[in-house]
Design a protein around this motif. Structure first.
Motif, PDB file in Angstrom:
ATOM      1  N   ILE A 189     -33.503 -57.668  57.021  1.00  0.00           N
ATOM      2  CA  ILE A 189     -32.635 -58.760  57.465  1.00  0.00           C
ATOM      3  C   ILE A 189     -33.194 -59.318  58.768  1.00  0.00           C
ATOM      4  O   ILE A 189     -33.498 -58.559  59.700  1.00  0.00           O
ATOM      5  CB  ILE A 189     -31.182 -58.274  57.603  1.00  0.00           C
ATOM      6  N   ALA A 190     -33.354 -60.624  58.792  1.00  0.00           N
ATOM      7  CA  ALA A 190     -34.034 -61.268  59.917  1.00  0.00           C
ATOM      8  C   ALA A 190     -33.062 -61.587  61.050  1.00  0.00           C
ATOM      9  O   ALA A 190     -31.863 -61.721  60.850  1.00  0.00           O
ATOM     10  CB  ALA A 190     -34.670 -62.568  59.433  1.00  0.00           C
ATOM     11  N   GLY A 191     -33.641 -61.696  62.216  1.00  0.00           N
ATOM     12  CA  GLY A 191     -32.922 -62.287  63.341  1.00  0.00           C
ATOM     13  C   GLY A 191     -31.747 -61.477  63.836  1.00  0.00           C
ATOM     14  O   GLY A 191     -31.866 -60.288  64.112  1.00  0.00           O
ATOM     15  N   LYS A 192     -30.611 -62.159  63.891  1.00  0.00           N
ATOM     16  CA  LYS A 192     -29.440 -61.627  64.573  1.00  0.00           C
ATOM     17  C   LYS A 192     -29.004 -60.262  64.063  1.00  0.00           C
ATOM     18  O   LYS A 192     -29.000 -59.997  62.866  1.00  0.00           O
ATOM     19  CB  LYS A 192     -28.281 -62.582  64.366  1.00  0.00           C
ATOM     20  N   LYS A 193     -28.573 -59.443  64.994  1.00  0.00           N
ATOM     21  CA  LYS A 193     -27.962 -58.181  64.606  1.00  0.00           C
ATOM     22  C   LYS A 193     -26.465 -58.443  64.410  1.00  0.00           C
ATOM     23  O   LYS A 193     -25.945 -59.466  64.830  1.00  0.00           O
ATOM     24  CB  LYS A 193     -28.190 -57.147  65.693  1.00  0.00           C
ATOM     25  N   ILE A 194     -25.813 -57.468  63.793  1.00  0.00           N
ATOM     26  CA  ILE A 194     -24.405 -57.674  63.423  1.00  0.00           C
ATOM     27  C   ILE A 194     -23.490 -56.844  64.315  1.00  0.00           C
ATOM     28  O   ILE A 194     -23.808 -55.704  64.653  1.00  0.00           O
ATOM     29  CB  ILE A 194     -24.203 -57.288  61.941  1.00  0.00           C
ATOM     30  N   THR A 195     -22.373 -57.436  64.702  1.00  0.00           N
ATOM     31  CA  THR A 195     -21.297 -56.622  65.264  1.00  0.00           C
ATOM     32  C   THR A 195     -20.074 -56.770  64.355  1.00  0.00           C
ATOM     33  O   THR A 195     -19.728 -57.886  63.949  1.00  0.00           O
ATOM     34  CB  THR A 195     -20.935 -56.991  66.724  1.00  0.00           C
ATOM     35  N   VAL A 196     -19.481 -55.641  64.009  1.00  0.00           N
ATOM     36  CA  VAL A 196     -18.247 -55.658  63.225  1.00  0.00           C
ATOM     37  C   VAL A 196     -17.086 -55.660  64.215  1.00  0.00           C
ATOM     38  O   VAL A 196     -17.102 -54.912  65.195  1.00  0.00           O
ATOM     39  CB  VAL A 196     -18.158 -54.430  62.292  1.00  0.00           C
ATOM     40  N   VAL A 197     -16.101 -56.532  63.960  1.00  0.00           N
ATOM     41  CA  VAL A 197     -14.993 -56.702  64.909  1.00  0.00           C
ATOM     42  C   VAL A 197     -13.673 -56.370  64.221  1.00  0.00           C
ATOM     43  O   VAL A 197     -13.029 -57.245  63.632  1.00  0.00           O
ATOM     44  CB  VAL A 197     -14.964 -58.156  65.450  1.00  0.00           C
ATOM     45  N   PRO A 198     -13.265 -55.092  64.256  1.00  0.00           N
ATOM     46  CA  PRO A 198     -11.958 -54.777  63.678  1.00  0.00           C
ATOM     47  C   PRO A 198     -10.846 -55.258  64.597  1.00  0.00           C
ATOM     48  O   PRO A 198     -10.902 -55.039  65.810  1.00  0.00           O
ATOM     49  CB  PRO A 198     -11.967 -53.239  63.595  1.00  0.00           C
ATOM     50  N   ILE A 199      -9.846 -55.939  64.032  1.00  0.00           N
ATOM     51  CA  ILE A 199      -8.653 -56.289  64.810  1.00  0.00           C
ATOM     52  C   ILE A 199      -7.715 -55.086  64.721  1.00  0.00           C
ATOM     53  O   ILE A 199      -7.212 -54.749  63.636  1.00  0.00           O
ATOM     54  CB  ILE A 199      -7.977 -57.567  64.273  1.00  0.00           C
ATOM     55  N   LEU A 200      -7.526 -54.406  65.860  1.00  0.00           N
ATOM     56  CA  LEU A 200      -6.682 -53.207  65.878  1.00  0.00           C
ATOM     57  C   LEU A 200      -5.228 -53.625  65.645  1.00  0.00           C
ATOM     58  O   LEU A 200      -4.837 -54.702  66.082  1.00  0.00           O
ATOM     59  CB  LEU A 200      -6.806 -52.483  67.211  1.00  0.00           C
ATOM     60  N   LEU A 228     -12.939 -50.426  58.400  1.00  0.00           N
ATOM     61  CA  LEU A 228     -14.180 -50.273  59.172  1.00  0.00           C
ATOM     62  C   LEU A 228     -15.217 -49.368  58.502  1.00  0.00           C
ATOM     63  O   LEU A 228     -16.392 -49.732  58.401  1.00  0.00           O
ATOM     64  CB  LEU A 228     -13.846 -49.762  60.586  1.00  0.00           C
ATOM     65  N   ASP A 229     -14.804 -48.205  58.045  1.00  0.00           N
ATOM     66  CA  ASP A 229     -15.780 -47.293  57.430  1.00  0.00           C
ATOM     67  C   ASP A 229     -16.403 -47.903  56.184  1.00  0.00           C
ATOM     68  O   ASP A 229     -17.583 -47.683  55.898  1.00  0.00           O
ATOM     69  CB  ASP A 229     -15.134 -45.947  57.097  1.00  0.00           C
ATOM     70  N   LEU A 279     -22.082 -50.023  54.405  1.00  0.00           N
ATOM     71  CA  LEU A 279     -23.154 -50.946  53.992  1.00  0.00           C
ATOM     72  C   LEU A 279     -23.990 -51.439  55.160  1.00  0.00           C
ATOM     73  O   LEU A 279     -25.128 -51.859  54.973  1.00  0.00           O
ATOM     74  CB  LEU A 279     -22.557 -52.148  53.249  1.00  0.00           C
ATOM     75  N   ILE A 280     -23.412 -51.438  56.365  1.00  0.00           N
ATOM     76  CA  ILE A 280     -24.150 -51.905  57.559  1.00  0.00           C
ATOM     77  C   ILE A 280     -24.071 -50.797  58.612  1.00  0.00           C
ATOM     78  O   ILE A 280     -23.410 -50.948  59.654  1.00  0.00           O
ATOM     79  CB  ILE A 280     -23.547 -53.208  58.135  1.00  0.00           C
ATOM     80  N   PRO A 281     -24.737 -49.667  58.372  1.00  0.00           N
ATOM     81  CA  PRO A 281     -24.511 -48.503  59.219  1.00  0.00           C
ATOM     82  C   PRO A 281     -24.969 -48.676  60.659  1.00  0.00           C
ATOM     83  O   PRO A 281     -24.474 -47.994  61.553  1.00  0.00           O
ATOM     84  CB  PRO A 281     -25.304 -47.385  58.524  1.00  0.00           C
ATOM     85  N   GLY A 282     -25.876 -49.609  60.909  1.00  0.00           N
ATOM     86  CA  GLY A 282     -26.383 -49.787  62.269  1.00  0.00           C
ATOM     87  C   GLY A 282     -25.569 -50.764  63.099  1.00  0.00           C
ATOM     88  O   GLY A 282     -25.876 -50.989  64.273  1.00  0.00           O
ATOM     89  N   ALA A 283     -24.529 -51.335  62.526  1.00  0.00           N
ATOM     90  CA  ALA A 283     -23.785 -52.380  63.253  1.00  0.00           C
ATOM     91  C   ALA A 283     -23.069 -51.797  64.459  1.00  0.00           C
ATOM     92  O   ALA A 283     -22.555 -50.672  64.422  1.00  0.00           O
ATOM     93  CB  ALA A 283     -22.773 -53.035  62.318  1.00  0.00           C
ATOM     94  N   ARG A 318     -25.401 -61.952  68.352  1.00  0.00           N
ATOM     95  CA  ARG A 318     -25.021 -61.227  67.130  1.00  0.00           C
ATOM     96  C   ARG A 318     -24.184 -62.091  66.180  1.00  0.00           C
ATOM     97  O   ARG A 318     -23.425 -62.942  66.633  1.00  0.00           O
ATOM     98  CB  ARG A 318     -24.206 -59.979  67.484  1.00  0.00           C
ATOM     99  N   LEU A 319     -24.301 -61.764  64.918  1.00  0.00           N
ATOM    100  CA  LEU A 319     -23.351 -62.283  63.936  1.00  0.00           C
ATOM    101  C   LEU A 319     -22.111 -61.393  64.009  1.00  0.00           C
ATOM    102  O   LEU A 319     -22.212 -60.166  63.881  1.00  0.00           O
ATOM    103  CB  LEU A 319     -23.963 -62.213  62.537  1.00  0.00           C
ATOM    104  N   ALA A 320     -20.943 -61.991  64.242  1.00  0.00           N
ATOM    105  CA  ALA A 320     -19.701 -61.217  64.326  1.00  0.00           C
ATOM    106  C   ALA A 320     -18.978 -61.261  62.978  1.00  0.00           C
ATOM    107  O   ALA A 320     -18.736 -62.339  62.421  1.00  0.00           O
ATOM    108  CB  ALA A 320     -18.804 -61.776  65.423  1.00  0.00           C
ATOM    109  N   LEU A 321     -18.661 -60.083  62.461  1.00  0.00           N
ATOM    110  CA  LEU A 321     -17.918 -59.971  61.197  1.00  0.00           C
ATOM    111  C   LEU A 321     -16.537 -59.410  61.525  1.00  0.00           C
ATOM    112  O   LEU A 321     -16.376 -58.200  61.726  1.00  0.00           O
ATOM    113  CB  LEU A 321     -18.623 -58.975  60.274  1.00  0.00           C
TER     114      LEU A 321
END
Ligand SMILES: O=P(O)(O)OC[C@H]1O[C@H](OP(=O)(O)OP(=O)(O)O)[C@H](O)[C@@H]1O
Ligand SMILES: O=c1cc[nH]c(=O)[nH]1
Ligand SMILES: [Mg+2]
Length: 212
Positions: free
Chosen positions: A66-77, A84-85, A90-94, A124-127
């Motif tokens: 996957i090129a370029g931006k890294k991903i951050t996962v943003v759970p709304i608590l 999240l798990d 699928l994106i273990p390094g996020a 980062r791409l925010a998910l």
């Protein structure tokens, strides 16, 4: 309209199980993670790839990453933690950026109480993940704070979305694509999604006290 309802048979089947009034906390938790993973598969299907070379068993081979931006996962608590798990499977390094937003059950207004973002969030791409998109207040508050922090590319994944909330998010942030397992019918007079899942946070954390 930037909304994608993912009508995959596995998702439809699992969401059907989640709608049962008598579902156990254990089953609800497991299914929320599974549907979270399936939505992740769809929400990432257009990420750009780049080639690189490795030494394979039969010599040099061109592979992709996957090129370029890294991903951050943003759970709304809280409830976002319930997906999240599944996403991280699928994106273990996020990196995980936790955002705490609670809606006032009387006024339905979203109140932000925690913001713990990953470093270099502007690159980062925010998910964003949250099981429920109801009035849209919590999602808009989260997107607002991510943009204030410099985020340029944001996607959202929700298990169930109400048409009213989709419109609110689209009007405020037309650049944010929403991926959902279901666009449901409407909100009731208490701001709950019909048919929906009930109170997702309470079901995931086992704190359900009454029918909503
Ligand atoms: O679209 P809205 O009308 O803002 O409603 C949706 C929000 O409500 C729920 O969270 P809640 O505030 O109940 O917090 P919790 O996750 O701690 O249960 C849900 O997880 C969303 O975050
Ligand atoms: O239907 C709804 C609406 C908001 N929050 C939930 O958990 N469920
Ligand atoms: Mg709740």
């Amino acid at each position: 309209m930037p909304i994608r309802e993912i009508r995959h048979p596995l998702i439809r089947h699992k969401l059907g199980l989640m709608r049962r009034a008598d579902i156990s906390t254990k089953n609800f938790r497991e299914l929320a993670q599974e549907v979270g993973a399936l939505l992740t598969y769809e929400a990432t299907n257009d990420l750009p790839l780049e080639n690189y070379e490795i030494q394979g068993w039969a010599g040099t081979v061109q592979v992709e990453k996957i090129a370029g931006k890294k991903i951050t996962v943003v759970p709304i608590l809280r409830a976002g933690i319930g997906m999240l798990d599944g996403v991280l499977s699928l994106i273990p390094g996020a990196k995980v950026s936790a955002v705490g937003v609670a809606r006032n059950e009387e006024t339905l207004e979203a109140h932000t109480y925690l913001e713990k973002l990953a470093p270099e969030i502007d690159e980062r791409l925010a998910l964003i993940i949250d099981p429920m998109l109801a009035t849209g207040g919590s999602m808009v508050a989260t997107i607002d704070l991510l943009k204030r922090a410099g985020c340029k590319e944001i996607r959202a994944m929700v298990l169930v979305a109400a048409p009213e909330g989709i419109k609110v998010v689209n009007d405020a942030h037309p650049d944010v694509m929403i991926y959902t397992a279901s666009i449901d019918q409407k909100l009731n007079e208490h701001g709950y999604i019909i048919p929906g899942l009930g109170d997702a946070g309470d079901k995931i954390f086992g704190t359900k006290q009454k029918e909503n």
